[in-house]
Design a protein around this motif. Structure first.
Motif, PDB file in Angstrom:
ATOM      1  N   GLY A   1       0.809  -1.204   0.000  1.00 29.42           N
ATOM      2  CA  GLY A   1       0.000   0.000   0.000  1.00 29.42           C
ATOM      3  C   GLY A   1       0.845   1.258   0.000  1.00 29.42           C
ATOM      4  O   GLY A   1       2.072   1.221   0.181  1.00 29.42           O
ATOM      5  N   PRO A   2       0.214   2.417  -0.196  1.00 28.42           N
ATOM      6  CA  PRO A   2       0.968   3.669  -0.308  1.00 28.42           C
ATOM      7  C   PRO A   2       1.734   4.044   0.943  1.00 28.42           C
ATOM      8  O   PRO A   2       2.846   4.579   0.855  1.00 28.42           O
ATOM      9  CB  PRO A   2      -0.114   4.709  -0.643  1.00 28.42           C
ATOM     10  N   TRP A   3       1.153   3.779   2.121  1.00 31.15           N
ATOM     11  CA  TRP A   3       1.874   4.114   3.347  1.00 31.15           C
ATOM     12  C   TRP A   3       3.135   3.277   3.481  1.00 31.15           C
ATOM     13  O   TRP A   3       4.207   3.805   3.823  1.00 31.15           O
ATOM     14  CB  TRP A   3       0.974   3.903   4.563  1.00 31.15           C
ATOM     15  N   VAL A   4       3.036   1.997   3.206  1.00 30.05           N
ATOM     16  CA  VAL A   4       4.213   1.131   3.284  1.00 30.05           C
ATOM     17  C   VAL A   4       5.292   1.615   2.314  1.00 30.05           C
ATOM     18  O   VAL A   4       6.473   1.713   2.668  1.00 30.05           O
ATOM     19  CB  VAL A   4       3.837  -0.333   2.971  1.00 30.05           C
ATOM     20  N   ARG A   5       4.892   1.929   1.087  1.00 28.34           N
ATOM     21  CA  ARG A   5       5.876   2.328   0.081  1.00 28.34           C
ATOM     22  C   ARG A   5       6.649   3.581   0.476  1.00 28.34           C
ATOM     23  O   ARG A   5       7.847   3.682   0.221  1.00 28.34           O
ATOM     24  CB  ARG A   5       5.196   2.497  -1.280  1.00 28.34           C
ATOM     25  N   ILE A   6       5.976   4.568   1.101  1.00 30.37           N
ATOM     26  CA  ILE A   6       6.745   5.766   1.485  1.00 30.37           C
ATOM     27  C   ILE A   6       7.695   5.465   2.637  1.00 30.37           C
ATOM     28  O   ILE A   6       8.733   6.112   2.763  1.00 30.37           O
ATOM     29  CB  ILE A   6       5.844   6.979   1.814  1.00 30.37           C
ATOM     30  N   TYR A   7       7.365   4.475   3.456  1.00 25.38           N
ATOM     31  CA  TYR A   7       8.219   4.153   4.598  1.00 25.38           C
ATOM     32  C   TYR A   7       9.415   3.281   4.218  1.00 25.38           C
ATOM     33  O   TYR A   7      10.421   3.276   4.930  1.00 25.38           O
ATOM     34  CB  TYR A   7       7.408   3.456   5.684  1.00 25.38           C
ATOM     35  N   VAL A   8       9.308   2.513   3.137  1.00 24.06           N
ATOM     36  CA  VAL A   8      10.409   1.605   2.771  1.00 24.06           C
ATOM     37  C   VAL A   8      10.917   1.894   1.358  1.00 24.06           C
ATOM     38  O   VAL A   8      11.166   0.982   0.572  1.00 24.06           O
ATOM     39  CB  VAL A   8      10.035   0.112   2.953  1.00 24.06           C
ATOM     40  N   GLU A   9      11.027   3.177   1.038  1.00 25.27           N
ATOM     41  CA  GLU A   9      11.741   3.637  -0.151  1.00 25.27           C
ATOM     42  C   GLU A   9      11.129   3.117  -1.445  1.00 25.27           C
ATOM     43  O   GLU A   9      11.844   2.770  -2.400  1.00 25.27           O
ATOM     44  CB  GLU A   9      13.220   3.243  -0.053  1.00 25.27           C
ATOM     45  N   GLY A  10       9.795   3.080  -1.482  1.00 32.33           N
ATOM     46  CA  GLY A  10       9.096   2.682  -2.693  1.00 32.33           C
ATOM     47  C   GLY A  10       8.885   1.192  -2.850  1.00 32.33           C
ATOM     48  O   GLY A  10       8.284   0.739  -3.839  1.00 32.33           O
ATOM     49  N   ASN A  11       9.343   0.408  -1.884  1.00 32.72           N
ATOM     50  CA  ASN A  11       9.205  -1.044  -1.955  1.00 32.72           C
ATOM     51  C   ASN A  11       7.945  -1.498  -1.232  1.00 32.72           C
ATOM     52  O   ASN A  11       7.319  -0.745  -0.490  1.00 32.72           O
ATOM     53  CB  ASN A  11      10.428  -1.711  -1.341  1.00 32.72           C
ATOM     54  N   GLN A  12       7.584  -2.752  -1.412  1.00 26.12           N
ATOM     55  CA  GLN A  12       6.451  -3.344  -0.700  1.00 26.12           C
ATOM     56  C   GLN A  12       6.486  -4.845  -0.892  1.00 26.12           C
ATOM     57  O   GLN A  12       7.222  -5.371  -1.720  1.00 26.12           O
ATOM     58  CB  GLN A  12       5.119  -2.781  -1.200  1.00 26.12           C
TER      59      GLN A  12
END
Length: 260
Positions: free
Chosen positions: A122-133
């Motif tokens: 999701g978008p929150w995860v991606r901003i926290y881990v440099e675009g990854n998920q």
């Protein structure tokens, strides 16, 4: 808007109107935000009847033209929670790094970041881990690092540690910088809570060389403290699905002292 990296800007950008019949990653992002806002639908990248209905319902709720298409106006309304947390606070005169970290962590908490579309997605995860998920991207350390970077950007100062998406790396960075505090030091009174100030970073220690979870520590007293932490849940899982508050004990924890 602060000077964020491309992977953050990507989460804010809509490059064309999306409508029934479209497909792909752009549509997935729309479906993620619909679900986050309570208009849940499959996050499958296909803009079909269900997605169109959810877009229309979202538009009704936001007093927008209910045409079932994701225009720029609709998109801006969808990503409003993310835009809000990306706006850096204007520090009060004399504000400390600890105070700004606390302020920003609480802003994230108020928007209730959650996973959507699968494990660690999701978008929150991606901003926290440099675009990854995805499955391998547990994001508690990424949450801590992102908030700490925002606070340092707000104050125009360097990071006290480099930051990482890995709990183990955070601990070793803190150790190298002389900022590590052990649970035994807190429990014995050797290091009083006042030495950590109003906030610090905690890490859950599984073994002497393995740390499995991290978050922000507030208001320590005796052997307990309050937290704001990501990638957890009400049960305290180290692979949960949200940013939330908890109360934890110092047992099997290490701490990172944040310079004032």
């Amino acid at each position: 808007m602060a000077d964020y990296p491309d992977y953050v800007i990507k989460e804010l950008t809509l490059d064309r109107v999306l409508r029934h019949g479209d497909s792909g990653s752009r549509v997935r992002r729309v479906q993620e935000w619909l679900t986050i806002h309570g208009f849940a639908t499959a996050v499958d990248g296909g803009f079909g009847d269900a997605t169109e209905k959810c877009v229309t319902n979202f538009q009704h709720a936001k007093a927008l033209a209910p045409n079932g298409e994701v225009t720029e106006e609709t998109w801006v309304a969808m990503i409003e929670p993310l835009k809000d947390v990306l706006e850096l606070p204007e520090p009060a005169p004399g504000a400390t790094l600890r105070q700004i970290v606390s302020q920003i962590a609480n802003r994230h908490l108020a928007k209730h970041p959650v996973e959507v579309g699968g494990d660690n997605r999701g978008p929150w995860v991606r901003i926290y881990v440099e675009g990854n998920q995805g499955h391998d991207w547990r994001w508690c350390a990424g949450f801590v690092t992102f908030v700490l970077k925002q606070a340092c950007m707000s104050l125009g100062r360097a990071m006290p540690i480099e930051g990482s998406v890995s709990c183990d790396v955070l601990l070793y960075q803190a150790k190298a910088a002389g900022l590590r505090v052990r649970d035994t030091e807190i429990a014995s009174g050797q290091t009083p809570w006042s030495d950590l100030g109003e906030m610090a970073i905690f890490l859950v220690r599984r073994t002497a060389t393995d740390w499995t979870h991290t978050g922000f520590c507030f208001g320590g007293a005796g052997t307990i403290f309050s937290t704001i932490e990501g990638n957890t849940n009400d049960d305290g899982s180290n692979n949960g699905y949200e940013v939330t508050k908890r109360t934890r004990s110092v047992t099997k924890k290490d701490f990172i002292r944040i310079p004032a």
